[in-house]
Design a protein around this motif. Structure first.
Motif, PDB file in Angstrom:
ATOM      1  N   LYS A   1       0.813  -1.234   0.000  1.00  0.00           N
ATOM      2  CA  LYS A   1       0.000   0.000   0.000  1.00  0.00           C
ATOM      3  C   LYS A   1       0.843   1.281   0.000  1.00  0.00           C
ATOM      4  O   LYS A   1       0.287   2.379   0.057  1.00  0.00           O
ATOM      5  CB  LYS A   1      -0.978  -0.003   1.175  1.00  0.00           C
ATOM      6  CG  LYS A   1      -2.179  -0.914   0.953  1.00  0.00           C
ATOM      7  CD  LYS A   1      -3.071  -0.441  -0.193  1.00  0.00           C
ATOM      8  CE  LYS A   1      -4.206  -1.429  -0.443  1.00  0.00           C
ATOM      9  NZ  LYS A   1      -4.797  -1.277  -1.791  1.00  0.00           N
ATOM     10  N   PHE A   2       2.151   1.147  -0.104  1.00  0.00           N
ATOM     11  CA  PHE A   2       2.943   2.375  -0.266  1.00  0.00           C
ATOM     12  C   PHE A   2       2.746   2.978  -1.657  1.00  0.00           C
ATOM     13  O   PHE A   2       3.080   4.129  -1.884  1.00  0.00           O
ATOM     14  CB  PHE A   2       4.427   2.126   0.036  1.00  0.00           C
ATOM     15  CG  PHE A   2       4.731   2.224   1.495  1.00  0.00           C
ATOM     16  CD1 PHE A   2       4.663   3.444   2.155  1.00  0.00           C
ATOM     17  CD2 PHE A   2       5.048   1.097   2.221  1.00  0.00           C
ATOM     18  CE1 PHE A   2       4.905   3.545   3.525  1.00  0.00           C
ATOM     19  CE2 PHE A   2       5.305   1.189   3.589  1.00  0.00           C
ATOM     20  CZ  PHE A   2       5.233   2.411   4.240  1.00  0.00           C
ATOM     21  N   SER A   3       2.168   2.206  -2.601  1.00  0.00           N
ATOM     22  CA  SER A   3       1.914   2.765  -3.927  1.00  0.00           C
ATOM     23  C   SER A   3       0.543   3.441  -4.006  1.00  0.00           C
ATOM     24  O   SER A   3       0.186   4.030  -5.027  1.00  0.00           O
ATOM     25  CB  SER A   3       2.017   1.655  -4.986  1.00  0.00           C
ATOM     26  OG  SER A   3       1.110   0.629  -4.651  1.00  0.00           O
ATOM     27  N   ASP A   4      -0.220   3.395  -2.937  1.00  0.00           N
ATOM     28  CA  ASP A   4      -1.557   3.999  -2.913  1.00  0.00           C
ATOM     29  C   ASP A   4      -1.463   5.524  -2.759  1.00  0.00           C
ATOM     30  O   ASP A   4      -0.420   6.046  -2.348  1.00  0.00           O
ATOM     31  CB  ASP A   4      -2.308   3.404  -1.711  1.00  0.00           C
ATOM     32  CG  ASP A   4      -3.775   3.757  -1.690  1.00  0.00           C
ATOM     33  OD1 ASP A   4      -4.516   3.266  -2.557  1.00  0.00           O
ATOM     34  OD2 ASP A   4      -4.190   4.547  -0.803  1.00  0.00           O
ATOM     35  N   ASN A   5      -2.574   6.244  -3.067  1.00  0.00           N
ATOM     36  CA  ASN A   5      -2.545   7.698  -2.834  1.00  0.00           C
ATOM     37  C   ASN A   5      -2.676   8.034  -1.340  1.00  0.00           C
ATOM     38  O   ASN A   5      -2.568   9.196  -0.943  1.00  0.00           O
ATOM     39  CB  ASN A   5      -3.594   8.433  -3.679  1.00  0.00           C
ATOM     40  CG  ASN A   5      -5.013   7.981  -3.399  1.00  0.00           C
ATOM     41  OD1 ASN A   5      -5.302   7.391  -2.368  1.00  0.00           O
ATOM     42  ND2 ASN A   5      -5.909   8.253  -4.331  1.00  0.00           N
ATOM     43  N   HIS A   6      -2.924   7.015  -0.515  1.00  0.00           N
ATOM     44  CA  HIS A   6      -2.805   7.139   0.941  1.00  0.00           C
ATOM     45  C   HIS A   6      -1.720   6.148   1.363  1.00  0.00           C
ATOM     46  O   HIS A   6      -2.006   5.105   1.965  1.00  0.00           O
ATOM     47  CB  HIS A   6      -4.135   6.822   1.640  1.00  0.00           C
ATOM     48  CG  HIS A   6      -5.131   7.932   1.549  1.00  0.00           C
ATOM     49  ND1 HIS A   6      -5.704   8.329   0.367  1.00  0.00           N
ATOM     50  CD2 HIS A   6      -5.633   8.762   2.499  1.00  0.00           C
ATOM     51  CE1 HIS A   6      -6.513   9.347   0.604  1.00  0.00           C
ATOM     52  NE2 HIS A   6      -6.501   9.632   1.878  1.00  0.00           N
ATOM     53  N   PRO A   7      -0.458   6.457   1.023  1.00  0.00           N
ATOM     54  CA  PRO A   7       0.619   5.480   1.186  1.00  0.00           C
ATOM     55  C   PRO A   7       0.759   4.992   2.631  1.00  0.00           C
ATOM     56  O   PRO A   7       0.799   5.808   3.559  1.00  0.00           O
ATOM     57  CB  PRO A   7       1.875   6.247   0.735  1.00  0.00           C
ATOM     58  CG  PRO A   7       1.494   7.684   0.734  1.00  0.00           C
ATOM     59  CD  PRO A   7       0.023   7.767   0.545  1.00  0.00           C
ATOM     60  N   SER A   8       0.843   3.665   2.782  1.00  0.00           N
ATOM     61  CA  SER A   8       0.774   3.064   4.123  1.00  0.00           C
ATOM     62  C   SER A   8       1.474   1.719   4.139  1.00  0.00           C
ATOM     63  O   SER A   8       1.505   1.020   3.125  1.00  0.00           O
ATOM     64  CB  SER A   8      -0.694   2.773   4.487  1.00  0.00           C
ATOM     65  OG  SER A   8      -1.527   3.876   4.321  1.00  0.00           O
ATOM     66  N   PRO A   9       1.967   1.299   5.311  1.00  0.00           N
ATOM     67  CA  PRO A   9       2.306  -0.122   5.464  1.00  0.00           C
ATOM     68  C   PRO A   9       0.995  -0.904   5.408  1.00  0.00           C
ATOM     69  O   PRO A   9      -0.064  -0.362   5.741  1.00  0.00           O
ATOM     70  CB  PRO A   9       2.926  -0.179   6.859  1.00  0.00           C
ATOM     71  CG  PRO A   9       2.360   0.992   7.585  1.00  0.00           C
ATOM     72  CD  PRO A   9       2.117   2.057   6.553  1.00  0.00           C
ATOM     73  N   ASP A  10       1.052  -2.180   5.010  1.00  0.00           N
ATOM     74  CA  ASP A  10      -0.194  -2.955   4.929  1.00  0.00           C
ATOM     75  C   ASP A  10      -0.791  -3.203   6.313  1.00  0.00           C
ATOM     76  O   ASP A  10      -2.001  -3.368   6.450  1.00  0.00           O
ATOM     77  CB  ASP A  10       0.076  -4.300   4.231  1.00  0.00           C
ATOM     78  CG  ASP A  10       0.501  -4.108   2.780  1.00  0.00           C
ATOM     79  OD1 ASP A  10       0.126  -3.067   2.191  1.00  0.00           O
ATOM     80  OD2 ASP A  10       1.218  -4.977   2.253  1.00  0.00           O
ATOM     81  N   TYR A  11       0.077  -3.224   7.306  1.00  0.00           N
ATOM     82  CA  TYR A  11      -0.410  -3.492   8.673  1.00  0.00           C
ATOM     83  C   TYR A  11       0.526  -2.799   9.649  1.00  0.00           C
ATOM     84  O   TYR A  11       1.745  -2.853   9.488  1.00  0.00           O
ATOM     85  CB  TYR A  11      -0.398  -5.007   8.919  1.00  0.00           C
ATOM     86  CG  TYR A  11      -0.871  -5.466  10.284  1.00  0.00           C
ATOM     87  CD1 TYR A  11      -1.983  -4.910  10.902  1.00  0.00           C
ATOM     88  CD2 TYR A  11      -0.207  -6.514  10.939  1.00  0.00           C
ATOM     89  CE1 TYR A  11      -2.412  -5.361  12.141  1.00  0.00           C
ATOM     90  CE2 TYR A  11      -0.635  -6.970  12.184  1.00  0.00           C
ATOM     91  CZ  TYR A  11      -1.735  -6.391  12.777  1.00  0.00           C
ATOM     92  OH  TYR A  11      -2.167  -6.841  14.005  1.00  0.00           O
ATOM     93  N   ILE A  12      -0.058  -2.128  10.629  1.00  0.00           N
ATOM     94  CA  ILE A  12       0.763  -1.513  11.685  1.00  0.00           C
ATOM     95  C   ILE A  12       0.029  -1.661  13.009  1.00  0.00           C
ATOM     96  O   ILE A  12      -1.208  -1.585  13.059  1.00  0.00           O
ATOM     97  CB  ILE A  12       1.076  -0.023  11.364  1.00  0.00           C
ATOM     98  CG1 ILE A  12       2.041   0.554  12.403  1.00  0.00           C
ATOM     99  CG2 ILE A  12      -0.192   0.825  11.250  1.00  0.00           C
ATOM    100  CD1 ILE A  12       2.705   1.867  11.959  1.00  0.00           C
ATOM    101  N   GLY A  13       0.775  -1.932  14.054  1.00  0.00           N
ATOM    102  CA  GLY A  13       0.162  -2.049  15.382  1.00  0.00           C
ATOM    103  C   GLY A  13       1.132  -1.550  16.431  1.00  0.00           C
ATOM    104  O   GLY A  13       2.350  -1.634  16.240  1.00  0.00           O
ATOM    105  N   GLY A  14       0.598  -1.016  17.511  1.00  0.00           N
ATOM    106  CA  GLY A  14       1.532  -0.513  18.518  1.00  0.00           C
ATOM    107  C   GLY A  14       0.896  -0.195  19.852  1.00  0.00           C
ATOM    108  O   GLY A  14      -0.333  -0.221  20.006  1.00  0.00           O
ATOM    109  N   PHE A  15       1.780   0.076  20.797  1.00  0.00           N
ATOM    110  CA  PHE A  15       1.408   0.427  22.173  1.00  0.00           C
ATOM    111  C   PHE A  15       1.818   1.861  22.463  1.00  0.00           C
ATOM    112  O   PHE A  15       2.862   2.312  21.995  1.00  0.00           O
ATOM    113  CB  PHE A  15       2.156  -0.455  23.171  1.00  0.00           C
ATOM    114  CG  PHE A  15       1.937  -1.920  22.980  1.00  0.00           C
ATOM    115  CD1 PHE A  15       0.699  -2.491  23.206  1.00  0.00           C
ATOM    116  CD2 PHE A  15       2.979  -2.739  22.567  1.00  0.00           C
ATOM    117  CE1 PHE A  15       0.494  -3.852  23.032  1.00  0.00           C
ATOM    118  CE2 PHE A  15       2.783  -4.103  22.391  1.00  0.00           C
ATOM    119  CZ  PHE A  15       1.545  -4.663  22.630  1.00  0.00           C
TER     120      PHE A  15
END
Ligand SMILES: NC(=O)c1ccc[n+]([C@@H]2O[C@H](COP(=O)([O-])OP(=O)(O)OC[C@H]3O[C@@H](n4cnc5c(N)ncnc54)[C@H](O)[C@@H]3O)[C@@H](O)[C@H]2O)c1
Length: 357
Positions: free
Chosen positions: A190-204
């Motif tokens: 999804k870094f090639s999307d116009n809302h570039p993003s990792p496909d999955y992110i999680g955190g504390f």
């Protein structure tokens, strides 16, 4: 009655929502619109009472000097429009989430706006939904006892959804600042999307009042089977020593508390209902009444947190907040995740992320 003049930049989906809602409120009048797509511009002008039109936002702002400069373009365009708004003498800048794609840009635009002394708001307008309001009311009532955890999950990808999840949980936690963040990410399609993003992110997240925040966004996030609409599969809530309360963006709200037992109700994200109060609060703030709930300082806390999650995912370890220097988290994370394949949590996520073949 006097009205505030408005220039709206970007005549796509959200620009039209904003322009229509401004014109529907007697305290505002859209006096200018801008888009680089002239067909879109002409179509929009006909629906908005034929305001001034232009393809260059900075030039149009200088020419018509709007009270409010509103821009609803893609996330990579921020600093030039903040500069255009300030140079055009705007009193308030209204723009779309996410606040910025990198902390370098986040710090730049904050400095520009502080120097100019201009008010700003960011569109985290889901909060006006009756189901979001109900959850906030329960959290604020004390019915959960000591709140120790806030949480948000969404199957939609980060640059679309994480900003919303974070902002509403920060609202539940009274915008107490975060002190550190630790996160992981996976998958780079999804870094090639116009809302570039990792496909999955999680955190504390550790907040200064001891509350723990947990967030996950994207293909590895869990399904919310109670919700039909994929983009509405967002679960956002708070837990305390005496219960929990949570909202599903397109699936109402539910709570279980020691004093109130199990309660639940309807609600689904609806632009037609959420935009009018979001717009009205701009007039209230400009009139000298209370600050807008979606004011930039609130959004800034969330943006910092979101970018710190990305920095942690890219570089490892915990990231201390507030951020003191800027970085390009997009590039850091993209380089780290190149070629990595995300593991999805269900078949629909695989389809939505184009990972079925
Ligand atoms: N708050 C919410 O609930 C919500 C929902 C959807 C989208 N968004 C956000 O809204 C923003 C816009 O999304 P959208 O769906 O309306 O996009 P869109 O593609 O429908 O519209 C963007 C418009 O901006 C125009 N544009 C691009 N560059 C321009 C420039 N330099 N000058 C003037 N116009 C320019 C495009 O031609 C297009 O018409 C994004 O940041 C997105 O994340 C927010």
């Amino acid at each position: 009655m006097t009205f505030y003049s408005v220039l709206v930049v970007g005549m796509g989906k959200r620009g039209m929502h904003h322009a229509t809602a401004f014109n529907a409120n007697p305290r505002f009048k859209v006096t200018g619109i801008c888009d680089i797509d002239t067909k879109r511009l002409d179509d929009a002008a006909a629906k908005l009472g034929n305001p001034e039109k232009g393809t260059d936002a900075a030039a149009l702002a200088k020419a018509i000097k709007p009270d409010i400069f509103c821009f609803c373009t893609m996330p990579h365009l921020r600093t030039p429009f903040i500069e255009a708004a300030i140079n055009g003498g705007a009193k308030l800048i209204a723009f779309e989430k996410p606040v910025a794609l990198t902390s370098a840009e986040l710090l730049t635009i904050r400095k520009l706006m502080q120097q100019a002394g201009v008010k700003a708001v960011v569109s985290h307008q889901h909060r006006y939904g009756k189901h979001y309001q109900k959850v906030k009311e329960i959290v604020a009532s004390g019915a959960l006892g000591r709140v120790h955890t806030v949480y948000g999950s969404a199957t939609g990808w980060m640059t679309h959804m994480l900003s919303h999840l974070i902002d509403y949980t920060c609202w539940f936690n009274d915008y107490t600042p975060p002190t550190w963040v630790m996160a992981q990410a996976s998958g780079g399609t999804k870094f090639s999307d116009n809302h570039p993003s990792p496909d999955y992110i999680g955190g504390f997240v550790q907040f200064a009042n001891g509350v723990r925040g947990t967030y996950e966004c994207g293909a590895g996030a869990p399904d919310q089977p109670e919700v039909a609409k994929w983009w509405g599969k967002n679960r956002i809530g708070a837990q305390g020593t005496e219960g929990f309360a949570e909202v599903l963006t397109n699936g109402g709200w539910r709570a279980l508390t020691k004093s109130g037992g199990y309660q639940a109700g309807e609600g689904a994200m609806n632009y037609d209902l959420d935009m009018p109060p979001y717009i009205q609060e701009m007039a209230d703030w400009l009139d000298g009444k209370q600050p807008h709930q979606c004011n930039f300082e609130h959004a800034y806390l969330g943006a910092e947190l979101m970018l710190a999650m990305q920095r942690s995912a890219a570089q490892g370890g915990q990231v201390s907040l507030p951020l003191t220097s800027g970085a390009d988290e997009q590039s850091l994370l993209k380089a780290k995740l190149q070629g990595q394949k995300v593991l999805v949590s269900n078949a629909q996520n695989a389809t939505e992320f184009g990972l079925t073949s």
